[in-house]
Design an enzyme around this catalytic site. Structure first.
Site, PDB file in Angstrom:
ATOM      1  N   CYS B  87      48.925  19.272 -24.812  1.00  0.00           N
ATOM      2  CA  CYS B  87      49.240  19.206 -23.378  1.00  0.00           C
ATOM      3  C   CYS B  87      48.395  18.103 -22.675  1.00  0.00           C
ATOM      4  O   CYS B  87      48.801  17.840 -21.604  1.00  0.00           O
ATOM      5  CB  CYS B  87      49.170  20.394 -22.611  1.00  0.00           C
ATOM      6  SG  CYS B  87      49.920  21.946 -23.581  1.00  0.00           S
ATOM      7  N   HIS B 336      55.924  21.130 -15.866  1.00  0.00           N
ATOM      8  CA  HIS B 336      54.960  20.737 -16.847  1.00  0.00           C
ATOM      9  C   HIS B 336      55.604  20.054 -18.080  1.00  0.00           C
ATOM     10  O   HIS B 336      55.807  20.667 -19.192  1.00  0.00           O
ATOM     11  CB  HIS B 336      54.244  21.930 -17.554  1.00  0.00           C
ATOM     12  CG  HIS B 336      53.043  21.658 -18.397  1.00  0.00           C
ATOM     13  ND1 HIS B 336      52.409  20.509 -18.343  1.00  0.00           N
ATOM     14  CD2 HIS B 336      52.496  22.483 -19.279  1.00  0.00           C
ATOM     15  CE1 HIS B 336      51.407  20.696 -19.555  1.00  0.00           C
ATOM     16  NE2 HIS B 336      51.429  21.918 -19.825  1.00  0.00           N
TER      17      HIS B 336
END
Lengths: 90, 387
Positions: B87, B336
């Protein structure tokens, strides 16, 4: 390097109960996952087989040999260690 | 090392972008960033793109060459590199681009990030994301990402008295910020009661504690600061770029309620910039789960350890508070797309420092920070930007 066999007993440092899992584990939901500190010191992650409401930080656990996963109906079965409550564990 | 500035930015709308492929998203954002910077293709020396798992999400690897090709740059044979840190892939792409310019190796460099996540079922997406954890020592035993953060949350609550409602306040604030952001995935405001009554994912975390599955891309254009004003009236200086690592598995950390990678990256970044946490006006931090933002505002040094929940509840991290945190809506409400998030954070801070953030503008924002985490804290990146 020297091989060391842990006793397998330990204490729950923190835990969760999983209600939404990856495809391989969806059939087990809800299941408990914990970070366990073994009595010899090292920490690891493992499932604890008991009702979610019986989980507590600081609870004692002992190792149990269980199926962890299967590659379909006719595929390989994965075995490994889960943990069970062990209030009597020293 | 040369001083480096951001001279152009672009970001796609985040959300379920079923109208666009991965390559469409990169082209959309790349064109926006290049037009914003006013550079031509011939001026670009290198490309870096953050992407966590094109292989799992859309069965496409070799993203570096792909984006150069679809940006119309293949005939120029510009080096194009994909970087991956789960991420934190976007934040790492920004750092690699920064290093290329700062070192003098290249002048005009693009840092992009992209993830196309909604083409697979939620179970497949959860498994792809779980690959950011330790496959042999965490996932093999049934760990999911929400479960790892849930275990952090439970211990944080036990140790510091952080409440269920304080966790919910992070989501409430970020949805409030996000509803003022045109590119955000969610424009709905929510209440604490909505969060605490949403379905359990991994106790104590519920659906509205979690960032969503998102498609999106973002890009920024970097140049040496001494020539930045040729391209741009308001270049934004990168005062610091720092990266730190930690154990991949959560259980091997020194302290389960502290992301030491964040602590170390922040210390390095503040030393480079010769600033302190009190100097930051606006910050984009890694709130992949509500507890993630509470850890971030403590570990970055905005608040003492254990006081992040109370600070959030008191409104000290909202626009108008001590430090405005996640004005974009954060990962929670803006969305996200994992490889794009670190670049979107820089995009949002650049808008804030230029004074172009519209209804969510922080008054007199001069210094901003981005904080991007890979996995449960195996990687952290911190960048500090200045007007």
């Amino acid at each position: 390097m020297e091989e060391h066999r842990f006793r397998g007993t330990g204490t729950v440092i923190t835990y969760t109960t999983i209600y939404s899992a990856t495809e391989d584990f969806e059939r087990l939901t809800p299941y408990n996952l914990a970070i366990i500190q073994l009595d010899e010191g090292p920490k690891l992650t493992g499932q604890v087989v008991c009702a979610p409401e019986n989980m507590k930080i600081g609870m004692r656990v002992r190792p149990v040999f269980r199926i962890l996963g299967k590659e379909g109906e006719r595929g390989i079965i994965y075995y490994g260690t889960k943990f069970a409550p062990a209030d009597d564990a020293p | 090392m040369r001083a480096v500035s951001i001279i152009g930015v672009g970001c796609t709308r985040f959300g379920e972008r079923w109208d666009s492929s991965l390559r469409d998203l990169v082209v959309e954002t790349g064109i926006a960033a290049i037009e914003d910077a006013g550079v031509t293709g011939e001026a670009i020396d290198a490309l870096y793109v953050g992407n966590m798992s094109g292989g799992r999400f859309v069965e496409q690897e070799h993203i570096g060459a792909l984006i150069a090709d679809y940006a119309g740059l293949s005939r120029l044979h510009i080096p194009s590199t994909r970087v991956e840190a789960a991420c934190a892939s976007g934040g790492l792409a920004l750092r690699e681009a920064f290093l290329a310019v700062a070192s003098g190796y290249a002048d005009i460099v693009i840092a992009a990030g992209v993830e196309k996540m909604t083409d697979v079922s939620s179970g497949v997406a959860a498994d792809a994301l779980a690959a950011a954890a330790d496959r042999e020592w965490e996932c093999f035993f049934g760990a999911t990402f929400p479960a790892l953060y849930a275990m952090i949350a439970r211990l944080h609550m036990r140790r510091y008295g952080t409440t269920r409602e304080q966790l919910a306040q992070v989501a409430v604030k970020n949805h409030h910020h996000g509803h003022m952001n045109p590119i955000a995935q969610y424009h709905t405001e929510i209440k604490v009661e909505d969060v605490v009554s949403s379905p359990l994912v991994a106790d104590p975390l519920r659906v509205l504690d979690c960032s969503p599955i998102t498609d999106g891309a973002a890009a920024v254009v970097l140049a040496p600061s001494d020539i930045a004003s040729r391209y741009c009236d308001t270049p934004i200086r990168i005062l610091a770029s720092a990266q730190a690592s930690d154990s991949l598995a959560l259980h091997d950390r020194r302290d389960i309620t502290t992301l030491d990678a964040t602590v170390y990256a922040a210390k390095k970044a503040f030393a480079q910039a010769r600033l302190t946490p009190e100097d930051i006006d606006v910050a984009e931090v890694h709130d992949c789960f509500t507890i993630g933002e509470i850890l971030a505002i403590e570990d970055l040094g905005f608040f003492p350890k254990g006081e992040g929940g109370a600070a959030t509840e008191e409104g000290r991290t909202a626009i108008g508070g001590d430090v405005a945190v996640n004005t974009s809506g954060g990962l929670k409400a803006c969305g996200h797309p994992v490889g794009a998030t670190g670049i979107k954070q820089a995009y949002e801070i650049v808008l804030q420092l230029r004074g172009e953030a519209g209804r969510r503008q922080v008054d007199d924002a001069e210094i901003g920070l981005t904080h991007n985490v890979g996995g449960s804290g195996g990687t952290a990146l911190v960048h500090i930007l200045s007007r």
